[in-house]
Design a protein around this motif. Structure first.
Motif, PDB file in Angstrom:
ATOM      1  N   THR A   1      22.630  31.029  98.507  1.00  0.00           N
ATOM      2  CA  THR A   1      23.208  30.966  97.167  1.00  0.00           C
ATOM      3  C   THR A   1      23.751  29.575  96.904  1.00  0.00           C
ATOM      4  O   THR A   1      23.562  28.997  95.841  1.00  0.00           O
ATOM      5  CB  THR A   1      24.352  31.995  97.029  1.00  0.00           C
ATOM      6  N   PHE A   2      24.426  29.042  97.946  1.00  0.00           N
ATOM      7  CA  PHE A   2      25.009  27.715  97.773  1.00  0.00           C
ATOM      8  C   PHE A   2      23.907  26.683  97.528  1.00  0.00           C
ATOM      9  O   PHE A   2      23.976  25.851  96.630  1.00  0.00           O
ATOM     10  CB  PHE A   2      25.834  27.347  99.015  1.00  0.00           C
ATOM     11  N   ASN A   3      22.807  26.804  98.352  1.00  0.00           N
ATOM     12  CA  ASN A   3      21.683  25.882  98.207  1.00  0.00           C
ATOM     13  C   ASN A   3      21.081  25.926  96.819  1.00  0.00           C
ATOM     14  O   ASN A   3      20.815  24.909  96.207  1.00  0.00           O
ATOM     15  CB  ASN A   3      20.574  26.266  99.201  1.00  0.00           C
ATOM     16  N   LEU A   4      20.872  27.175  96.367  1.00  0.00           N
ATOM     17  CA  LEU A   4      20.254  27.373  95.063  1.00  0.00           C
ATOM     18  C   LEU A   4      21.107  26.722  93.986  1.00  0.00           C
ATOM     19  O   LEU A   4      20.602  26.047  93.093  1.00  0.00           O
ATOM     20  CB  LEU A   4      20.141  28.883  94.817  1.00  0.00           C
ATOM     21  N   GLN A   5      22.401  26.912  94.127  1.00  0.00           N
ATOM     22  CA  GLN A   5      23.297  26.344  93.112  1.00  0.00           C
ATOM     23  C   GLN A   5      23.226  24.813  93.142  1.00  0.00           C
ATOM     24  O   GLN A   5      23.164  24.162  92.093  1.00  0.00           O
ATOM     25  CB  GLN A   5      24.722  26.820  93.375  1.00  0.00           C
TER      26      GLN A   5
ATOM     27  N   ILE B   1      20.711  23.001  94.106  1.00  0.00           N
ATOM     28  CA  ILE B   1      19.414  22.553  93.551  1.00  0.00           C
ATOM     29  C   ILE B   1      19.456  22.620  92.023  1.00  0.00           C
ATOM     30  O   ILE B   1      18.980  21.720  91.339  1.00  0.00           O
ATOM     31  CB  ILE B   1      18.251  23.407  94.111  1.00  0.00           C
ATOM     32  N   ARG B   2      20.081  23.686  91.507  1.00  0.00           N
ATOM     33  CA  ARG B   2      20.129  23.822  90.040  1.00  0.00           C
ATOM     34  C   ARG B   2      20.993  22.727  89.421  1.00  0.00           C
ATOM     35  O   ARG B   2      20.671  22.228  88.339  1.00  0.00           O
ATOM     36  CB  ARG B   2      20.659  25.200  89.657  1.00  0.00           C
ATOM     37  N   GLU B   3      22.033  22.357  90.131  1.00  0.00           N
ATOM     38  CA  GLU B   3      22.852  21.250  89.616  1.00  0.00           C
ATOM     39  C   GLU B   3      22.045  19.956  89.588  1.00  0.00           C
ATOM     40  O   GLU B   3      22.144  19.162  88.659  1.00  0.00           O
ATOM     41  CB  GLU B   3      24.120  21.088  90.469  1.00  0.00           C
ATOM     42  N   ARG B   4      21.223  19.784  90.624  1.00  0.00           N
ATOM     43  CA  ARG B   4      20.374  18.587  90.688  1.00  0.00           C
ATOM     44  C   ARG B   4      19.374  18.604  89.514  1.00  0.00           C
ATOM     45  O   ARG B   4      19.140  17.582  88.867  1.00  0.00           O
ATOM     46  CB  ARG B   4      19.639  18.595  92.045  1.00  0.00           C
ATOM     47  N   ILE B   5      18.795  19.779  89.247  1.00  0.00           N
ATOM     48  CA  ILE B   5      17.849  19.897  88.122  1.00  0.00           C
ATOM     49  C   ILE B   5      18.550  19.564  86.808  1.00  0.00           C
ATOM     50  O   ILE B   5      18.028  18.816  85.978  1.00  0.00           O
ATOM     51  CB  ILE B   5      17.199  21.310  88.087  1.00  0.00           C
ATOM     52  N   ASP B   6      19.767  20.071  86.637  1.00  0.00           N
ATOM     53  CA  ASP B   6      20.506  19.771  85.394  1.00  0.00           C
ATOM     54  C   ASP B   6      20.738  18.263  85.252  1.00  0.00           C
ATOM     55  O   ASP B   6      20.595  17.702  84.172  1.00  0.00           O
ATOM     56  CB  ASP B   6      21.855  20.505  85.379  1.00  0.00           C
ATOM     57  N   ALA B   7      21.096  17.626  86.365  1.00  0.00           N
ATOM     58  CA  ALA B   7      21.346  16.182  86.302  1.00  0.00           C
ATOM     59  C   ALA B   7      20.058  15.425  85.971  1.00  0.00           C
ATOM     60  O   ALA B   7      20.067  14.480  85.167  1.00  0.00           O
ATOM     61  CB  ALA B   7      21.915  15.692  87.639  1.00  0.00           C
ATOM     62  N   LEU B   8      18.935  15.868  86.574  1.00  0.00           N
ATOM     63  CA  LEU B   8      17.647  15.219  86.285  1.00  0.00           C
ATOM     64  C   LEU B   8      17.263  15.417  84.815  1.00  0.00           C
ATOM     65  O   LEU B   8      16.792  14.491  84.147  1.00  0.00           O
ATOM     66  CB  LEU B   8      16.543  15.783  87.190  1.00  0.00           C
ATOM     67  N   ASP B   9      17.482  16.643  84.296  1.00  0.00           N
ATOM     68  CA  ASP B   9      17.144  16.905  82.885  1.00  0.00           C
ATOM     69  C   ASP B   9      17.954  16.005  81.963  1.00  0.00           C
ATOM     70  O   ASP B   9      17.439  15.541  80.936  1.00  0.00           O
ATOM     71  CB  ASP B   9      17.390  18.383  82.537  1.00  0.00           C
ATOM     72  N   THR B  10      19.210  15.766  82.329  1.00  0.00           N
ATOM     73  CA  THR B  10      20.039  14.874  81.511  1.00  0.00           C
ATOM     74  C   THR B  10      19.414  13.479  81.469  1.00  0.00           C
ATOM     75  O   THR B  10      19.334  12.841  80.420  1.00  0.00           O
ATOM     76  CB  THR B  10      21.475  14.800  82.079  1.00  0.00           C
ATOM     77  N   GLN B  11      18.930  13.039  82.655  1.00  0.00           N
ATOM     78  CA  GLN B  11      18.291  11.713  82.707  1.00  0.00           C
ATOM     79  C   GLN B  11      16.984  11.690  81.918  1.00  0.00           C
ATOM     80  O   GLN B  11      16.700  10.740  81.185  1.00  0.00           O
ATOM     81  CB  GLN B  11      17.959  11.341  84.155  1.00  0.00           C
ATOM     82  N   ILE B  12      16.177  12.765  82.095  1.00  0.00           N
ATOM     83  CA  ILE B  12      14.884  12.817  81.386  1.00  0.00           C
ATOM     84  C   ILE B  12      15.125  12.780  79.874  1.00  0.00           C
ATOM     85  O   ILE B  12      14.442  12.068  79.138  1.00  0.00           O
ATOM     86  CB  ILE B  12      14.070  14.074  81.795  1.00  0.00           C
TER      87      ILE B  12
END
Ligand SMILES: C=C(O[C@@H]1C=C(C(=O)O)C=C[C@H]1O)C(=O)O
Length: 361
Positions: free
Chosen positions: A4-8, A10-21
């Motif tokens: 669960t911690f890992n998934l969270q 990774i999702r935070e990383r995706i959110d940060a990448l989307d902000t950059q994109i």
């Protein structure tokens, strides 16, 4: 718990990448707006759509792509990005051989993005007329299919029209069997455009040998007819199914697994070299012994690579022919311009229909 911690994370990383994109996409869009200002400062009638530049961008992205996204997906995503940026510069409307739900519509969206404005018309001739009259800047028409060959109506239109070819689109054609109900085994009639019936000949022989095959003006028209008829099926593009309330009961039933259709973008634009281009020529010659040989000799002597030749009867005089030639390269390339100069000494008519980027994917 660890998962669960890992998934969270990774999702935070995706959110940060989307902000950059998001920021990068808008920065890119601002650059496109600056291009528009610069072009307008030079020329108030500037052309914004640049097929050769778009082809170069897509080819560059494919060559840089290290995956895991496939080249095809990267190309699709960047096409939409480019189309959205271009829409900030100019709102485009493209005439195509309709109605909605045809493969030509699918090709139009593939090339110009899913949100482009469109004008579906009911014949290839009408696409030419809409562009000639200036009601739209560009049109899309089919030119050849890998199973069924050339679309002669499109070739014939170039004999009457002064329009140029600005681009080409290559589309993998998947034929679908579509019905009002899931149960298709009892189908007695199959409606489709003659090209689609021909592309599924063996499949139909095997699976629906007793059904009557009825050619109609388009696959969308076939879908419309089937939407009122429980005993019938239509062939065509999957986009047609929701438009006419049909189920796709069998997919990819084309006989040739590489079934591809090539479409042309027509307009009045002269396209500069992209580095990977094709040139289409319309040539006619006096009727004398060896006339075809005399047409091809200047191409061979200048080392030009010819990829296609079609002949069509000239409508004006019996037994005289026009030839449509495709060669690799741009009309500004030394080998092609040399061949054209020599060809002009031999032939009655030599018209460059266009030099344009080879379809990117
Ligand atoms: C931005 C330009 O105009 C258009 C938009 C493009 C893009 O968004 O990359 C590319 C080519 C043109 O169709 C340009 O000419 O570079």
């Amino acid at each position: 718990m660890a998962d669960t911690f890992n998934l969270q994370a990774i999702r935070e990383r995706i959110d940060a990448l989307d902000t950059q994109i998001l920021a990068l996409l808008n920065e890119r869009a601002q650059c496109a707006e600056q291009v528009a200002h610069a072009k307008l400062a030079e020329d108030p009638n500037a052309t914004f759509y640049r097929p050769e530049r778009e082809a170069q961008i897509l080819a560059r992205m494919q060559s840089l792509n290290a995956g895991p996204l496939r080249d095809e997906q990267i190309t699709h995503l960047f096409r939409e990005v480019i189309a959205s940026c271009l829409a900030l510069e100019e709102s485009m409307r493209i005439a195509y051989l309709g109605p909605a739900g045809t493969f030509t519509q699918e090709a139009t969206f593939k090339h110009f993005g899913m949100n482009v404005g469109t004008l579906p018309v009911d014949s290839i001739g009408q696409v030419f007329r809409e562009v000639e009259a200036g009601r739209v800047r560009y049109g899309v028409v089919p030119i050849e299919n890998s199973t069924e060959g050339v679309i002669t109506h499109t070739l014939d239109m170039f004999m009457q029209s002064g329009l140029r070819i600005c681009g080409e689109i290559s589309l993998r054609i998947h034929q679908n069997l579509m019905c009002r109900h899931e149960n298709w085994q009892g189908v007695q009639k199959v409606y489709a455009h003659a090209q689609s019936l021909a592309q599924c000949r063996y499949w139909l022989d095997k699976h629906l040998p007793h059904a009557e095959r009825i050619p109609v003006s388009s696959n969308a028209e076939a879908a419309r007819l089937v939407s009122h008829d429980d005993g019938a099926a239509a062939l065509g593009s999957r986009q047609a199914a929701p438009i006419y309330g049909l189920h796709i009961v069998q997919d990819s039933i084309e006989d040739n697994p590489n079934n591809t259709t090539r479409f042309l973008v027509i307009g009045d634009q002269v396209v500069t070299p992209s580095g990977n281009d094709r040139t289409s020529l319309l040539v006619s010659t006096r009727n004398r012994p060896g006339s075809l040989y005399h047409l091809l000799k200047p191409l061979a002597e200048n080392g030009v690579d010819m990829t296609r030749i079609e002949s069509r009867p000239a409508r004006t005089t019996n037994w005289e022919y026009f030839f449509f030639l495709d060669v690799r390269g741009h009309e500004q390339d030394a080998d092609i311009s040399g061949a054209l100069a020599a060809l002009r000494d031999e032939a009655e008519v030599v018209r460059v229909l266009g030099s344009y980027p080879v379809a990117v994917m």
